[in-house]
Design an enzyme around this catalytic site. Structure first.
Site, PDB file in Angstrom:
ATOM      1  N   ALA A  20       0.829  -1.211   0.000  1.00  0.00           N
ATOM      2  CA  ALA A  20       0.000   0.000   0.000  1.00  0.00           C
ATOM      3  C   ALA A  20       0.862   1.258   0.000  1.00  0.00           C
ATOM      4  O   ALA A  20       0.327   2.364   0.017  1.00  0.00           O
ATOM      5  CB  ALA A  20      -0.931   0.005   1.217  1.00  0.00           C
ATOM      6  N   HIS A  21       2.181   1.083   0.011  1.00  0.00           N
ATOM      7  CA  HIS A  21       3.103   2.224   0.062  1.00  0.00           C
ATOM      8  C   HIS A  21       4.082   2.116  -1.102  1.00  0.00           C
ATOM      9  O   HIS A  21       4.992   1.287  -1.069  1.00  0.00           O
ATOM     10  CB  HIS A  21       3.892   2.242   1.374  1.00  0.00           C
ATOM     11  CG  HIS A  21       3.050   2.193   2.605  1.00  0.00           C
ATOM     12  ND1 HIS A  21       3.514   1.700   3.815  1.00  0.00           N
ATOM     13  CD2 HIS A  21       1.774   2.581   2.826  1.00  0.00           C
ATOM     14  CE1 HIS A  21       2.559   1.787   4.723  1.00  0.00           C
ATOM     15  NE2 HIS A  21       1.483   2.314   4.140  1.00  0.00           N
ATOM     16  N   GLN A  22       3.899   2.927  -2.122  1.00  0.00           N
ATOM     17  CA  GLN A  22       4.809   2.918  -3.272  1.00  0.00           C
ATOM     18  C   GLN A  22       5.619   4.215  -3.280  1.00  0.00           C
ATOM     19  O   GLN A  22       5.045   5.297  -3.166  1.00  0.00           O
ATOM     20  CB  GLN A  22       4.017   2.765  -4.569  1.00  0.00           C
ATOM     21  CG  GLN A  22       3.202   1.473  -4.642  1.00  0.00           C
ATOM     22  CD  GLN A  22       1.788   1.601  -4.135  1.00  0.00           C
ATOM     23  OE1 GLN A  22       1.157   2.632  -4.318  1.00  0.00           O
ATOM     24  NE2 GLN A  22       1.263   0.571  -3.485  1.00  0.00           N
TER      25      GLN A  22
END
Length: 766
Positions: free
Chosen positions: A693-695
């Site tokens: 969920a964290h790019q």
């Protein structure tokens, strides 16, 4: 129909986010009748109709809801058609082609013999059966055998892919009343804030500055833009609307929202382009399927090209900040020092950046108090306390008593302070315009030979965009003094590359994902003091940091962090291991009391994204070891909290029961066996499906063009006037939930863009 259901139906008809039912029965997947026959038969294997006697304990025999659940199958209409449509919509091209070939082969006798072997043979004519003609028992045995093979087969891949989509579709599908036939049996209720909704939650705070393309046509759009104070001209020959402004921002999330606010407050006319739609609390239904379809990239089904990892990225006004889980953790000091010293970017250890974090936390209402924790966070906290481990409260951009378990679908209470409720409101109040349903196609450049003070051979003039409404056929050309790309780490690089910026090789590389694997523990109410259900309460309110040694729990020596996730029934079902139809239905009955812990690592490895929707990524050995440490710690925490059974999401259903007959040695041997496997396409007996969920980092900031895609001001090394203001500029992974880091970095970059504009004006005045 009750008044409540009548109101829900009326609201669904007014807004697509609330609709879980199709307007018509015509599907656009293009699958043949033969392919659909095979797909339907696989869906039946995944979730079959089963007799009650084989499925339930005595306590369950009187439950009509459970009986109904065991009677239904995923082969029922319209589930297979929805699966086919979702596959075409969200699957990578190679996977779609492979699966369709497999389905076609399974519809033939020879193809079934080739794929399934002797189990398709019969003593009666025609002696060889196609897949759908086999008994359910035989089909299940074929699938089970394929999943246990130590090497990759196309059928194994096809089943894994279909299983995920089938279960997601089945458990998120709703009827005209917003209900699912399995929800009562598994103890799930859709949270609703209708009774608590105030007038404030029904307002549309961006109304005076927003233009929603879904409500526009060729005959109205030009006037709508002019009414917002924009200079608009029509190029009828090329069917282009040309709009002039000071700054155009592509994206409205953590970076774009902050940039729009800072530039608008500085007196500049700002236009924000957002391909998603605008929602306010009254629009949020908390229905998992339609909410994800409307607010996430690819409907929450975006996967890497090799299907090893599923990525969640917001696609709505507010971007990720509208659908994230509220965690507001500041950039760790050791990370700031690393970026400043090792990457030669002094910004991150300056008072400017520290002040930016203060400003950000104040504006989005970060609160460090939590008055009540939900079931999963109670488990995490209690398990850590019983083991003597440190566990911290997580600051959130919501009140201390915020007990919303569905913020990942948009906060229905209107308490979470995403950019759509904070920075963008500030921007609109200062004259900014937000255009939804508008997708940037390419940046516009001219040769920069006139400016002898820069080595950049291009100058950005704005952006060309298309609308996502067939009623508007015109392209939109935005001419601006500065152009800001804030589409996120997955979309900014492809947009830059497709616009012609191919010289700098950092664009699209160095992609970090904070890969996630999960552990789970089952806590029956009869044997646990924990209150509530897994889908209730604040999503993340506690965090444990896994140190590299038992004597050091400082954040600078953290191997992983352990938090809790939001898992609606369809997300839960789609990632949970499948062993048989019976086992899966029994497992789903335990959904409300199954606590999950997520392990997040600060990945050293990186991937790349140079074309939209095509993400490549692979962990390295250090990342896998850190992930293993986190998974093992998560299991210990669950066991210490009192779980009667724990496990991982490894494809073989790796798990162990924890009772008085289970010795410590057996438990330790089980924990020691836990190791992160590669993703679903990796040859081997078992696999783990990762999520992210964290790019971050795919257009990273660098001291020069060899080290980064943009400079310390966020400006492209190739094109003057083109700035990047999102998570892609971060030099490395952060190691914690990155919202505060992204917004603080965006705040600093935005102020430097203001300086750039002022200097440009001063040079003109001279």
């Amino acid at each position: 129909m009750s008044d409540h259901n009548t109101e829900r139906k009326m609201r669904r008809e007014c807004h697509p986010l609330l609709s879980g039912v199709r307007e018509n029965s015509k599907y656009k997947h293009g699958f043949s009748v033969a392919e659909m026959e095979s797909l339907t038969s696989i869906c039946e294997v995944v979730l079959p109709s089963l007799p009650m006697d084989d499925a339930l304990t005595k306590d369950d025999e009187s439950s009509k809801d459970v009986q109904s659940f065991f009677n239904i199958s995923a082969s029922m209409y319209p589930i297979p058609d929805e699966v086919a449509e979702m596959l075409v919509k969200s699957g990578v091209t190679e996977a779609v082609i492979l699966i369709r070939v497999i389905l076609w082969l399974l519809a033939t006798r020879l193809g079934t013999l080739l794929i399934c072997g002797l189990l398709c043979l019969s003593k009666k004519w025609p002696f060889i059966n196609n897949f759908s003609s086999l008994s359910l028992d035989k089909r299940e045995k074929i699938v089970q055998r394929a999943l246990k093979l130590r090497f990759l087969t196309p059928f194994r891949l096809a089943f894994a892919y279909i299983k995920v989509l089938c279960l997601f579709v089945f458990f998120s599908w709703v009827d005209e009343n917003g209900d699912n036939p399995a929800w009562k049996a598994i103890g799930y209720e859709v949270s609703t804030a209708d009774e608590k909704m105030t007038n404030d939650t029904k307002k549309r705070p961006l109304e005076k500055g927003i233009i929603e393309i879904m409500h526009e046509h060729d005959t109205t759009l030009q006037q709508s833009l002019s009414n917002k104070g924009l200079n608009v001209t029509l190029d009828s020959k090329n069917n282009i609307l040309k709009i002039k402004c000071d700054a155009v921002v592509v994206g409205s999330g953590c970076g774009g929202g902050v940039a729009a606010s800072v530039l608008s407050k500085a007196g500049y006319k700002v236009v924000v382009l957002e391909k998603g739609n605008y929602f306010v609390p009254k629009d949020y239904s908390s229905l998992e399927g339609p909410s994800m379809d409307q607010q996430y990239e690819k409907g929450g089904m975006l996967a890497s090209v090799d299907s090893r990892i599923v990525l969640f990225a917001g696609s709505t006004v507010g971007g990720g900040s509208a659908v994230n889980w509220s965690a507001c953790i500041r950039t760790p000091q050791n990370v700031l020092k690393e970026w400043s010293d090792e990457h030669k970017l002094p910004l991150f250890e300056t008072l400017e950046y520290l002040s930016a974090m203060e400003t950000v936390c104040e504006r989005i209402g970060v609160n460090e108090n939590c008055t009540q924790e939900g079931f999963q966070n109670q488990v995490l906290r209690k398990g850590c306390q019983n083991l003597g481990l440190k566990v911290d409260y997580v600051p959130r951009n919501s009140p201390g008593n915020h007990y919303c378990g569905s913020c990942g679908y948009g906060c229905p209470k209107g308490e979470k302070q995403g950019t759509q409720a904070t920075w963008l409101v500030d921007a609109v109040d200062k004259g900014a315009v937000i255009i939804t349903g508008c997708k940037a196609e390419r940046f516009l450049f001219e040769n920069n030979y006139r400016n002898a003070n820069t080595r950049k051979n291009k100058k950005c003039l704005g952006v060309l965009a298309k609308t996502l409404n067939s009623g508007v056929t015109m392209k939109l050309q935005f001419e601006a003094k500065v152009t800001i790309s804030a589409g996120g780490a997955l979309l900014t690089p492809p947009l830059m590359i497709s616009s012609g910026l191919t010289k700098n090789k950092n664009i699209g590389r160095n992609l970090h994902l904070h890969p996630v694997l999960m552990t789970w523990g089952y806590f029956p109410e009869s044997k646990s003091d924990f209150k509530g259900k897994a889908n209730e309460g604040g999503i993340i309110t506690s965090v444990h940091r896994v140190p590299s040694s038992s004597n050091d729990d400082s954040i600078s020596d953290t191997r992983a962090i352990i938090e809790t996730p939001l898992l609606g029934p369809s997300s839960f079902a789609s990632i949970y291991p499948w062993e048989s139809g019976l086992d899966f239905k029994q497992r789903m009955l335990k959904y409300p009391r199954t606590a999950h812990l997520i392990t997040i690592i600060r990945d050293k490895a990186s991937g790349q994204v140079k074309t939209e929707g095509r993400i490549s990524y692979k962990l390295n050995s250090i990342d896998r070891e850190n992930m293993r440490a986190g998974l093992q710690q998560g299991l210990r925490i669950l066991i210490a909290a009192g779980a009667v059974e724990v496990g991982t999401h490894r494809s073989d259903g790796q798990r162990i029961k924890c009772n008085e007959n289970t010795g410590e040695k057996e438990i330790e041997e089980f924990i020691d066996s836990v190791y992160p496997m590669e993703g679903a396409l990796w040859p081997g007996e078992n696999w783990n499906l990762y999520t992210s969920a964290h790019q971050m980092g795919s257009c990273r900031m660098g001291v020069n063009e060899k080290e980064g895609a943009v400079d310390e001001n966020g400006e492209s090394w190739e094109a003057e006037g083109l700035f990047v203001c999102d998570a892609s500029v971060l030099p490395t992974a952060v190691g914690v939930n990155p919202m505060i880091t992204i917004q603080s970095t965006a705040f600093c970059i935005s102020n430097r863009i203001v300086d750039f504009l002022r200097k440009g004006q001063e040079s003109k005045d001279c």
